[in-house]
Design an enzyme around this catalytic site. Structure first.
Site, short mmCIF file in Angstrom:
data_model
loop_
_atom_site.label_atom_id
_atom_site.label_comp_id
_atom_site.label_asym_id
_atom_site.label_seq_id
_atom_site.Cartn_x
_atom_site.Cartn_y
_atom_site.Cartn_z
N HIS A 1 0.94 -1.15 -0.26
CA HIS A 1 0.24 -0.33 0.20
C HIS A 1 1.46 1.03 -0.49
O HIS A 1 2.40 0.82 0.24
CB HIS A 1 -0.92 0.13 0.71
CG HIS A 1 -2.13 0.97 1.12
ND1 HIS A 1 -1.85 1.71 2.21
CD2 HIS A 1 -3.33 0.78 1.28
CE1 HIS A 1 -2.30 3.17 2.04
NE2 HIS A 1 -3.53 2.19 1.68
N ASP B 1 2.72 -4.62 8.39
CA ASP B 1 1.15 -3.73 7.83
C ASP B 1 0.26 -4.79 8.06
O ASP B 1 -0.04 -5.77 7.42
CB ASP B 1 2.03 -3.09 6.07
CG ASP B 1 0.46 -2.49 5.95
OD1 ASP B 1 -0.62 -2.48 6.90
OD2 ASP B 1 0.13 -1.80 5.24
N GLN C 1 -4.71 -5.56 6.51
CA GLN C 1 -5.85 -6.59 6.23
C GLN C 1 -5.25 -7.58 6.81
O GLN C 1 -6.48 -8.32 6.41
CB GLN C 1 -5.65 -6.36 4.29
CG GLN C 1 -5.73 -5.13 3.98
CD GLN C 1 -7.01 -4.68 3.85
OE1 GLN C 1 -8.14 -5.19 4.55
NE2 GLN C 1 -7.56 -3.74 3.58
#
Ligand SMILES: Cc1ncc(COP(=O)(O)O)c(C=O)c1O
Lengths: 417, 126
Positions: A132, A209, A212
């Protein structure tokens, strides 16, 4: 026609879950809302809404300051939320859970504090081609200032990380491996344990990260042995405006503060200041109190349902969606097969622009995402400018996927050349 | 779903008018919207300040491409001075549907390209 045996057995459970989310009663364009944009943000259960309401109605005050009743209540609730979030990800201590504005700020915090003190010319930061923008741009900004080298692991045509080049990419020069756990475009669940092990061999630290992953599957920071984990409240049934940076205590202790101001100091003299202890060293200013408490309630809600159940439910939905979408002529899915992916599918349909698809589906009450989903490089990699994306959560049903398929067939009739 | 875009919009989208390139255009301008990948090139043939032929090329969503096609139909025969006056309200009337803030960018891209070309700008002033 539909083959969905095990989930059919759970339908009652999903029906009950759906009643916890008032927004799912809404009509959009005279059709019942089918919300399939959960990777952008999730809906909020009544429990979270009530906790927010109750906080503002009955307990609102600033935290860590007053010695009056309200301030003590607000502080206790805020800290209690931190404890429950720490437990949710199995952090060794609440001191390792720092409230931020979300995933983006969490990654930027690491870049500004750990990055600025540890990265020099000659050093390397390794990311992946499926990040992202929030895990690309902070490193690019820092690279321009500090002059280290930013490299990336590329992506195979199947949408997996190309680990064949790992030995040449991850070397003694690598100081940090920063990667997405579950891609918000490809859905790929990356092999974090294997990559952490590889990073340890060269002495690099690892930032994951988890935007999600944490909302959709059990994530245990100690089992994964990651150094940092970033995630957002709003994608896990909680309010916007808050998120978490988990960091290993020894690393956090070494890092300089991020923002300066109130709460993050122990003592301020005009000649200089001393920093507060963890986690407050990284929480300058009045935090998002209600939102953090709401995030705590969201984590309670998910814990009560069970993250294993959430994950399994989404896996079944994804397998079903993968099969159904695969039957639509001209539909191309990005990313790996359903075995290796989380609960989202990005796709293109012939030459129809994703914005038109999204507008057409909206007409049927179906919400999906269209665009590059803040991940332009991975779209470039697959030679598409933009894609449409359906993403699932605990309250979605196979029936909604059927409606998506019907909507897409209609859109194709209307818009295909 | 049929009520989504007017029939005329679908028609212009699927059967664009004036699509392609001119042999020797007097005005040529290109721009795109990186957010969604809409991409428009406009070319004009001009005589005595009047547009005598036009063409557009590009790719993108139905709104951007249909608007470009509709706009090209309108510009032929008009003076450059008149075209400089065209505005957002004009485009919305041409489209004849309600449009949200996100899609407005798609609808206005062809006009932006047309006007930038006419003003002879290297870049659209921010
Ligand atoms: C993989 C991934 N990383 C980071 C983010 C950024 O999260 P936020 O906007 O909550 O900071 C998102 C959400 O859009 C995401 O999907």
């Amino acid at each position: 026609m539909r083959q969905f045996p095990s989930l059919a057995m759970e339908v009652e459970g999903v029906d009950k879950i759906r009643q916890d989310f008032p927004i799912l009663q809404r009509q959009i364009n005279q059709k019942p809302l089918v919300y399939l944009d959960n990777a952008a943000t999730s809906q909020k259960p009544t429990l979270v809404l009530q906790v927010l309401d109750d906080y503002y109605r009955c307990h609102n005050a600033n935290v860590h300051r007053g010695v009056h009743t309200l301030s003590e209540e607000a502080t206790a609730s805020y800290e209690h939320a931190r404890l429950r979030i720490a437990r949710f990800i199995n952090a060794a201590s609440y001191k390792e859970v720092i409230f931020t504005r979300g995933t983006t700020e969490s990654i930027n915090l690491v870049a500004h504090t750990w990055g600025r003190t540890n990265l020099r010319p000659g050093d390397e930061v390794l990311i992946t081609a499926m990040e992202h923008h929030s895990n690309i741009v902070p490193w690019q900004i820092l690279q321009a200032q500090l002059g280290f080298t930013l490299r990336h692991i590329s992506v195979t045509p199947d949408g997996l990380l190309d680990l064949s080049e790992l030995d040449s990419l991850l070397t003694e020069r690598t100081k940090l491996l920063s990667l997405v756990h579950v891609s918000n475009v490809l859905g790929t669940i990356n092999p974090v344990p294997e990559l952490v092990a590889a990073a340890r061999r060269v002495g690099a630290i690892v930032l994951v990260d988890g935007a999600q992953s944490v909302p959709h599957m059990p994530v245990d920071v100690q089992a994964l042995d990651v150094d940092f984990l970033a995630f957002s409240s709003h994608k896990l049934c909680g309010p916007t405006g808050v998120g978490v940076l988990y960091g290993k205590r020894a690393l956090l202790e070494e890092m300089p503060p991020f923002l300066g101001g109130g709460d993050m100091i122990r003592e301020v003299k005009l000649s200089g200041s001393q920093w507060n202890t963890l986690p407050y060293k990284f929480e300058a200013g009045t935090p998002a109190i209600a939102q953090a408490i709401g995030m705590g309630a969201a984590v309670d809600y998910l814990t009560a349902i069970g993250m294993d159940w959430v994950h399994e439910h989404e896996q079944q939905l994804t397998r079903y969606a993968y099969e159904r979408l695969g039957q639509i002529a001209g539909l191309r899915m990005l990313g790996p097969g359903p075995e290796a992916r989380g609960g989202l599918i990005a796709f293109t349909l012939g030459d129809i622009h994703p914005h038109d698809l999204s507008a057409a589906l909206d007409h049927e009450g179906i919400a999906i995402r269209a665009g590059h989903h803040c991940a332009q490089p991975v779209h470039d990699h697959f030679g598409v400018v933009a894609s449409a994306r359906a993403s699932f959560y605990l309250y979605n049903t196979p029936d909604e996927i059927d409606q998506l398929v019907v909507g897409l067939e209609k859109a194709r009739k209307l818009l295909a050349f | 779903m049929e009520a989504l875009y007017r029939e005329a919009i679908i028609d212009h989208y699927k059967h664009p008018r004036y699509k392609g390139h001119l042999a020797d255009p007097d005005i040529h301008y290109h721009d795109h919207n990186p957010f969604c990948g809409d991409d428009i090139t406009v070319e004009l043939k001009v005589e005595d300040g009047i547009v005598i032929d036009a063409a557009f090329d590009g790719r993108g969503c139905a709104i951007s491409q249909a608007t470009a096609s509709m706009l090209m139909e309108e510009v032929v025969g008009k003076s450059l001075a008149d075209l400089k006056q065209l505005d957002k309200a004009y485009i919305l009337e041409l489209l004849g549907i309600e449009i949200g803030p996100v899609r407005l960018k798609c609808a206005l891209l062809p006009l932006k390209v047309l006007k930038a070309g006419i003003w002879g700008l290297d870049e659209w002033p921010e």
